[in-house]
Scaffold this active site. Structure first.
Site, PDB file in Angstrom:
ATOM      1  N   ASP A 171      18.176 -35.093   3.501  1.00  0.00           N
ATOM      2  CA  ASP A 171      18.873 -36.047   2.641  1.00  0.00           C
ATOM      3  C   ASP A 171      17.855 -37.058   2.133  1.00  0.00           C
ATOM      4  OD1 ASP A 171      20.583 -37.815   1.459  1.00  0.00           O
ATOM      5  OD2 ASP A 171      22.064 -37.765   3.069  1.00  0.00           O
ATOM      6  N   CYS A 180      19.859 -10.622 -28.692  1.00  0.00           N
ATOM      7  CA  CYS A 180      20.003  -9.964 -27.395  1.00  0.00           C
ATOM      8  C   CYS A 180      19.079 -10.607 -26.369  1.00  0.00           C
ATOM      9  CB  CYS A 180      19.675  -8.481 -27.511  1.00  0.00           C
ATOM     10  SG  CYS A 180      19.612  -7.657 -25.907  1.00  0.00           S
ATOM     11  N   HIS A 201      21.841  -0.864 -23.073  1.00  0.00           N
ATOM     12  CA  HIS A 201      21.317  -1.623 -21.934  1.00  0.00           C
ATOM     13  C   HIS A 201      22.087  -1.299 -20.662  1.00  0.00           C
ATOM     14  CE1 HIS A 201      18.252  -3.877 -23.910  1.00  0.00           C
ATOM     15  NE2 HIS A 201      19.081  -4.411 -24.794  1.00  0.00           N
ATOM     16  N   HIS A 261      24.777  -1.298 -28.774  1.00  0.00           N
ATOM     17  CA  HIS A 261      23.557  -1.886 -28.231  1.00  0.00           C
ATOM     18  C   HIS A 261      23.717  -2.234 -26.751  1.00  0.00           C
ATOM     19  CE1 HIS A 261      19.694  -3.929 -28.467  1.00  0.00           C
ATOM     20  NE2 HIS A 261      20.224  -4.910 -27.747  1.00  0.00           N
ATOM     21  N   ASP A 321      20.187 -34.403  -4.213  1.00  0.00           N
ATOM     22  CA  ASP A 321      19.385 -35.058  -3.180  1.00  0.00           C
ATOM     23  C   ASP A 321      19.705 -34.595  -1.754  1.00  0.00           C
ATOM     24  OD1 ASP A 321      21.892 -36.275  -2.994  1.00  0.00           O
ATOM     25  OD2 ASP A 321      21.006 -38.080  -2.151  1.00  0.00           O
ATOM     26  N   GLU A 322      20.427 -33.513  -1.623  1.00  0.00           N
ATOM     27  CA  GLU A 322      20.769 -33.035  -0.286  1.00  0.00           C
ATOM     28  C   GLU A 322      20.653 -31.526  -0.213  1.00  0.00           C
ATOM     29  OE1 GLU A 322      24.459 -34.076   1.585  1.00  0.00           O
ATOM     30  OE2 GLU A 322      24.401 -36.053   0.625  1.00  0.00           O
ATOM     31  N   CYS A 377      16.323  -7.605 -25.076  1.00  0.00           N
ATOM     32  CA  CYS A 377      15.249  -7.093 -25.916  1.00  0.00           C
ATOM     33  C   CYS A 377      14.971  -7.976 -27.132  1.00  0.00           C
ATOM     34  CB  CYS A 377      15.549  -5.672 -26.375  1.00  0.00           C
ATOM     35  SG  CYS A 377      16.943  -5.582 -27.500  1.00  0.00           S
TER      36      CYS A 377
END
Length: 741
Positions: A107, A581, A603, A599, A198-199, A584
Site C-alpha cells: 500500500d 484491422c 483471421h 476478413h 496504489d494497492e 494486419c
DNA sequence: GCGGATCAC
DNA sequence: CATGGTGATCCGC
C-alpha cells in the site's frame, strides 16, 4: 463508551455525528480528535447533507432496535439450535483454512500526495491535500496532523487547517508512478492483483521457497525496489491470506511493514483483539450494527456470539462474519476480473428546472456512451440514479430487449425514467448500464446487419410501437414499486415528494421523441456516422461477452492459464477506429459488411490454427468449432483489449482514497505484536483436533471442504464480502489486464 | 428484475 | 456558501 449515548448526546452532540473521515488513521496520533469532531459537526450542522445523515442514522438505529427485539425473542431452544448451527459453520469454515500461501499487500503511503510532492518539492513539509475544495482525495501527513483526511470536504479541511494547500488531482501522474510500481510487483508475482492505483496483492509463496527466504524479507525487498524505482515509500502486510495481509499493511504505516506468520495460533491471537472496523468489508454501518445490536467490538466476539450471528443474518453474511472471526480470507488468485457495469454521474448545483435537468441528462448519456464505445461495451439494463436536493438517492431501471450503447438510445430510455420522477429538484444525475454484452436472445444469423437495421429503424422512424415493446418491463414496474414498506416508513418521507403511482407511458414516449428530434436536428450526417460506429460496436460487444464467457469457462476446466489469455490478449481482432484491422492493419470502412466478415474469418482460421498447435486442449477447440457462427461472432467482436490503455490517461477520473479505514493502531499494533508471543486462549477449534471434532459431530472430516465449495461465501458472487477490494476502476483494469501478458 | 443500501477506493 | 465518482454486491421484495 459504547453506551451513555443519551447523556452525552445532549451535552456534546458532536459525538454522535459519525462520518467516514472522523475515524482514526495512520498519521493521526497527536490529533485532538475531540476538537476535529467538534469542527466537523459545526461545519455540517444544519446543512441538507447533515439532515440526510441524521435521517440515515435514525433509520439504522431503528434497524438496530428491531434486531435487539429479535434477539430478545429468541427462546432457549432457539439459541441452542443456532449455537449448533454456528458451531457447524465454524467447523466447516475452519476446514477451509489454508496456511500454505504467503501474501503481501503493498500500500503506497499517501500516494497522490506523495507523487505531487515529488513533482513539486516546495510542498515538502507543508500541509497539503490532493483534491478540491468540495472533496479531498488524500492528504499528506502534515495535513493529517490537523485532522484533514481523505473523503473530507475541502471547506471543512480548510477550517481545520487554514494553511492547507490544495493540489488538483492529476491522474496521468499517478498512473505513471503506478506503472512503475507495477513493474516491481510483476517481478515478484506475475499474476499480482492490482487493487487500485496504489494497492496491490502479491502471492510471494513461490519466491519464498525458491529463494529460501521469508515473506518478511521479500516484502522488504519489494519496498526497497519500489522506493528505488519511484522515490515513493510504501507499507506492506505479510500474512497467509489477502484479508489479513490488507489489515497488516495498515499497522506500521507509513513506510513500515507487519508480518503475521503462517501459524494458526498467531492468526487467532492477531484477529481476536482486532476491532472489526479494521477489516475490509466492515464499514461504518456494519460496525455500528454489530456493536449496538450484538455488543460485538472485536473479531473474537463475533465467534463468541456466533449463535446470534447465525440467528440474525443470512447464510452468506454470517459466513462472512464468522470467517472474519476466524481470520480466514482468500488465498487464491482469481482469474481475470470482468466489468459488470459502466456508469457516469455528475453532481451540480441543485435545480428543479426541467430543461436544465434534461440537459444534464443529455450530457451524462453522452459521456457514458463515449466511455462505453471506448471500451467496446453495450448492455441491456439502464439505471437512472438521482440524488435529490435533500441528498436522498433513488434509482430507476429498465431492462431492454436489446443491448444499447449509443447515446441517443441511452438518452431515449433515460428520459422516460426521469420524466416519471418529475417534478423533482436534483443535485446529481447518473446513468449506469449493466447486463453487459449478454446475448439478448433471438439475434439472427448476422447480428451486425440486424443491429444496424434496428438502429436505423429505431432512429429514423421512431416507431412508437417499438417503443412500447421495449417498455414492457417498464409498465408493471411503475405500479409495483412503492415506499410503503413499513420498516422504512419513517425514512421515506422524501420519497413521497413526487407521486409515481400514475404514469402515462405514451406521455413519456412523446416527450422523449421530441427530445430525440431536437437532438438530431442540425447534424444528421454526423448522426448517421455515429450509427455505423455504435452499431458495429453493438455486435462487437456481444461477441466480446461470448469470448469472455469462454475464457472463464475454459479456465475453470483447465489447469493453469486460461487458454486464450496469451494469444487472445496479444492478438485480438477488432477494427481500430472502426476501419482498420487490429491484426494486419488493412483498412475497411464499416459499411463493407460482407468484406469485413470474410476478413475476420480469415483471421479466425489463422487463430484456430495457432491455438491448436499451441495447446493440447483438443476437446476445447473442437467444441468451439462446433458453432462456427458463434466463433465468427467472437472474432468479430473481440474488442481491443486493455491496450486501449492510452485512453486511460484521458479517461474519466475515478477518485481513489487510499485506505479509508483508520488506524490509530500503532498502539493496538504493539498490543497485537505482544499478544503474539503468549499462547492466547483458543477462540475456536484447534486445527489438529479438527478432524476429531468433525467426526464427533457426525461429520466426515472433509465435509467442511465440500460444503465450503458449495456455499456462497467462497463463490465469486460474494467476493465483495469476503474480498471487498475487487474494484475495477479504469486505471486498475489496465493494471489487472497488463499483468497477464 | 428492481430499488435501497453498504462498502471500497 | 458548502459533502465526489465508479463499481460491486446483498437483501427483500
Amino acid at each position: 463508551m459504547a453506551k451513555s449515548d443519551s447523556s452525552t448526546d445532549a451535552a456534546r452532540p458532536w459525538q454522535s455525528y459519525h462520518t467516514v473521515y472522523t475515524n482514526a488513521k495512520a498519521g493521526m496520533d497527536g490529533v485532538d480528535k475531540e476538537k476535529v469532531q467538534r469542527v466537523v459537526y459545526k461545519m455540517s450542522k444544519g446543512s441538507k447533507y447533515f439532515e440526510n445523515e441524521e435521517r440515515k442514522e435514525a433509520f439504522i438505529r431503528q434497524k438496530i432496535e428491531n434486531m435487539r427485539a429479535q434477539c430478545a425473542k429468541l427462546t432457549a431452544p432457539d439459541l441452542s439450535h443456532y449455537q449448533m448451527v454456528a458451531e457447524k459453520r465454524i467447523l466447516e469454515l475452519e476446514a477451509t483454512r489454508d496456511l500454505s500461501r504467503v501474501w503481501v499487500h503493498v500500500d503506497m503511503d499517501a500516494f497522490y500526495a506523495a507523487v505531487e510532492t515529488l513533482s513539486n518539492p516546495l510542498l515538502e513539509g507543508k500541509p497539503m491535500a490532493v483534491g478540491s475544495v468540495s472533496m479531498i482525495s488524500t492528504a499528506n501527513y502534515e495535513a493529517r496532523k490537523f485532522g484533514v483526511r481523505a473523503a473530507m470536504p475541502g471547506f471543512i479541511a480548510r477550517k481545520l487547517c487554514p494553511e492547507l494547500i490544495f493540489v488538483p488531482t492529476d491522474f496521468k501522474k499517478y498512473t505513471y508512478y503506478s506503472d512503475l510500481t507495477t513493474k516491481v510487483f510483476r517481478k515478484y508475482d506475475p499474476n499480482f492483483m492490482a487493487a487500485s492505483l496504489d494497492e496491490a496483492y502479491l502471492d510471494v509463496t513461490e519466491v519464498c521457497t525458491e529463494k529460501g527466504t521469508s515473506g518478511e524479507e521479500v516484502a522488504k525487498e519489494i519496498r526497497n525496489c519500489v522506493f528505488e524505482e519511484t522515490g515513493l515509500t510504501c507499507s506492506a502486510g505479510i500474512a497467509p491470506n489477502r484479508l489479513l495481509a490488507k489489515v497488516c499493511s495498515d499497522i506500521n504505516k507509513p513506510n513500515g511493514q507487519f508480518v503475521l506468520p503462517n501459524n494458526r495460533m498467531a492468526v487467532m491471537t492477531f484477529i481476536s483483539s482486532l476491532p472489526i472496523r479494521k477489516i475490509g468489508g466492515i464499514g461504518k454501518v456494519t460496525e455500528h450494527i454489530l456493536r449496538d445490536a450484538l455488543g460485538i467490538n472485536t473479531s473474537e466476539e463475533i465467534v463468541q456470539k456466533g449463535s446470534y450471528i447465525c440467528a440474525l443474518f443470512s447464510h452468506s453474511t454470517s459466513d462472512f462474519f464468522l470467517s472474519v472471526g476466524l481470520g480466514l480470507g482468500r488465498t487464491d488468485t482469481p482469474e481475470v476480473r470482468l466489468r459488470k457495469s459502466i456508469s457516469s454521474e455528475r453532481t451540480f448545483s441543485a435545480t428543479g428546472d426541467e430543461t436544465l435537468l434534461y440537459r444534464k441528462l443529455e450530457e451524462i448519456a453522452e459521456m457514458l456512451s463515449t466511455d462505453m464505445q471506448k471500451e467496446g461495451l453495450c448492455g441491456r439494463t439502464l439505471t437512472l440514479k438521482l440524488k435529490t436536493a435533500a441528498f436522498e438517492v433513488r434509482t430507476r431501471a429498465v431492462t431492454l430487449q436489446r443491448n444499447i450503447c449509443a447515446s441517443a438510445d441511452i438518452l431515449k430510455h433515460a428520459s422516460k425514467l426521469l420524466k416519471a420522477e418529475l417534478p423533482i429538484s436534483l443535485r446529481l444525475i447518473g446513468l449506469r448500464v449493466s447486463q453487459l454484452n449478454e446475448d439478448g436472445g433471438g439475434i439472427p444469423s448476422d447480428p451486425t446487419q440486424t443491429t444496424i437495421t434496428n438502429f436505423i429503424i429505431s432512429r429514423n422512424t421512431s416507431s412508437p410501437r417499438k417503443d412500447m415493446e421495449e417498455q414492457i418491463s417498464f409498465g408493471p414496474d411503475v405500479s409495483d414499486h412503492d415506499f410503503m414498506n413499513d420498516e422504512k416508513s419513517d425514512f421515506s418521507i422524501g420519497c413521497h415528494e413526487t407521486n409515481h403511482t400514475h404514469r402515462d407511458p405514451m406521455d413519456c414516449n412523446d416527450s422523449s421523441e421530441l427530445h430525440d428530434d431536437n437532438h438530431t436536428v442540425g447534424n444528421s450526417a454526423c448522426e448517421v456516422e455515429k450509427f455505423h460506429k455504435s452499431s458495429s460496436d453493438v455486435s462487437a460487444n456481444k461477441v466480446e461477452s461470448n469470448i469472455r464467457n469462454r475464457v472463464n469457462n475454459e479456465s475453470n476446466h483447465l489447469e493453469g492459464e486460461a487458454v486464450s489469455s496469451s494469444s487472445n490478449q496479444r492478438q485480438q481482432f477488432y477494427w481500430v477506429n472502426d476501419y482498420k484491422c487490429s491484426i494486419c492493419g488493412i483498412e475497411m470502412p464499416p459499411d463493407f459488411v460482407e468484406e469485413r466478415r470474410e476478413h475476420s474469418d480469415f483471421h479466425l482460421a489463422e487463430k484456430l490454427h495457432e491455438e491448436e498447435s499451441r495447446t493440447c486442449f483438443g476437446t476445447l477447440t473442437l467444441r468451439q468449432r462446433t458453432d462456427l457462427a458463434e466463433l465468427r461472432e467472437i472474432l468479430h467482436s473481440t474488442e481491443g483489449p486493455p491496450q486501449t490503455t492510452p485512453t486511460l490517461n484521458t479517461s474519466p477520473l475515478s477518485f481513489s482514497f487510499p485506505s479509508p479505514s483508520l488506524s490509530a493502531i500503532t498502539t493496538s499494533a504493539t498490543e497485537a505484536r505482544g499478544a503474539l508471543t503468549p499462547p492466547a486462549k483458543p477462540v475456536a477449534v484447534e486445527s489438529e483436533n479438527l478432524a476429531v471434532l468433525l467426526e464427533s459431530r457426525g461429520l466426515s472430516p472433509n465435509l467442511g471442504e465440500r460444503v465450503a465449495a458449495e456455499t456462497s461465501f467462497w463463490s465469486p458472487q460474494s467476493t465483495a464480502r469476503a474480498e471487498p477490494d475487487a474494484i475495477d476502476t479504469m486505471g486498475m483494469r489496465a493494471l489487472v489486464y497488463e499483468k497477464r501478458d
